[in-house]
Design a protein around this motif. Structure first.
Motif, PDB file in Angstrom:
ATOM      1  N   ALA A 181     -11.532  69.889  22.031  1.00  0.00           N
ATOM      2  CA  ALA A 181     -12.262  68.616  22.101  1.00  0.00           C
ATOM      3  C   ALA A 181     -12.128  67.858  20.785  1.00  0.00           C
ATOM      4  N   ALA A 182     -12.183  68.578  19.673  1.00  0.00           N
ATOM      5  CA  ALA A 182     -12.028  67.924  18.369  1.00  0.00           C
ATOM      6  C   ALA A 182     -10.619  67.349  18.222  1.00  0.00           C
ATOM      7  N   LEU A 183      -9.613  68.070  18.685  1.00  0.00           N
ATOM      8  CA  LEU A 183      -8.237  67.557  18.627  1.00  0.00           C
ATOM      9  C   LEU A 183      -8.083  66.311  19.490  1.00  0.00           C
ATOM     10  N   ASP A 233      -2.394  65.348  23.114  1.00  0.00           N
ATOM     11  CA  ASP A 233      -1.980  66.178  24.253  1.00  0.00           C
ATOM     12  C   ASP A 233      -0.965  67.236  23.827  1.00  0.00           C
ATOM     13  N   ALA A 234      -0.034  66.852  22.950  1.00  0.00           N
ATOM     14  CA  ALA A 234       0.956  67.816  22.459  1.00  0.00           C
ATOM     15  C   ALA A 234       0.274  68.897  21.624  1.00  0.00           C
ATOM     16  N   ASP A 235      -0.661  68.487  20.770  1.00  0.00           N
ATOM     17  CA  ASP A 235      -1.389  69.457  19.948  1.00  0.00           C
ATOM     18  C   ASP A 235      -2.190  70.419  20.824  1.00  0.00           C
ATOM     19  N   CYS A 236      -2.826  69.901  21.840  1.00  0.00           N
ATOM     20  CA  CYS A 236      -3.587  70.752  22.762  1.00  0.00           C
ATOM     21  C   CYS A 236      -2.638  71.671  23.519  1.00  0.00           C
ATOM     22  N   GLY A 237      -1.451  71.166  23.876  1.00  0.00           N
ATOM     23  CA  GLY A 237      -0.455  71.989  24.563  1.00  0.00           C
ATOM     24  C   GLY A 237      -0.036  73.181  23.720  1.00  0.00           C
TER      25      GLY A 237
END
Length: 150
Positions: free
Chosen positions: A90-92, A101-105
């Protein structure tokens, strides 16, 4: 004179609680006055839990669109790591950049509960670097998807 004094304090929430207050007479009186302006321990803990529940629900709603794989570990590890993962993702998502989205991926490629717990205190940049490194060591692409060789 320095002493300990047990006092029955009526807190701002209306509940009474016994406190042992140490110090000189003036310190004891000042601490007792301050305690009267605060909530009792039970109310403080209840408010803190309600705050945490509200934040967890808000974070969970923020990342509801993400497909989160099940974490691996003991029941306690998985429970703790899931809380950490939801909060971190959520913070990302809330960061003002275009690669959320890429970071969460990248992060979603890690299903080891212990890893999430061990890396919980890192800054976002260092966290993402460690996640990328972890996936490379595991032979997975940084997108978080398993490679064909794996």
């Amino acid at each position: 004179m320095f002493e300990s004094m047990e006092q029955q304090i009526v807190h701002a929430c209306g509940h009474e609680q016994v406190h042992v207050i140490y110090g000189f007479d003036s310190q004891v009186a000042r601490k007792a006055r301050w305690l009267r302006t605060t909530k009792c321990r039970a109310c403080f803990v209840a408010d803190k839990k309600a705050e945490q529940t509200k934040a967890a629900a808000r974070d969970d709603a923020t990342i509801a669109h993400l497909d989160r794989p099940q974490l691996n570990g003991s029941e306690r590890q998985v429970s703790w790591a899931e809380t950490i993962r939801v909060s971190r993702l959520a913070a990302l998502m809330a960061l003002p950049h275009t690669s959320a989205d890429a970071d969460c991926g990248i992060c979603l490629g890690i299903d080891d509960a212990k890893w999430w717990i061990d890396h919980r205190d890192l800054s976002h940049a260092e966290f993402l670097a460690q996640a990328t490194r972890h996936l490379q060591i595991a032979g997975m692409p940084a997108s978080g998807q398993h490679s064909e060789a794996a």
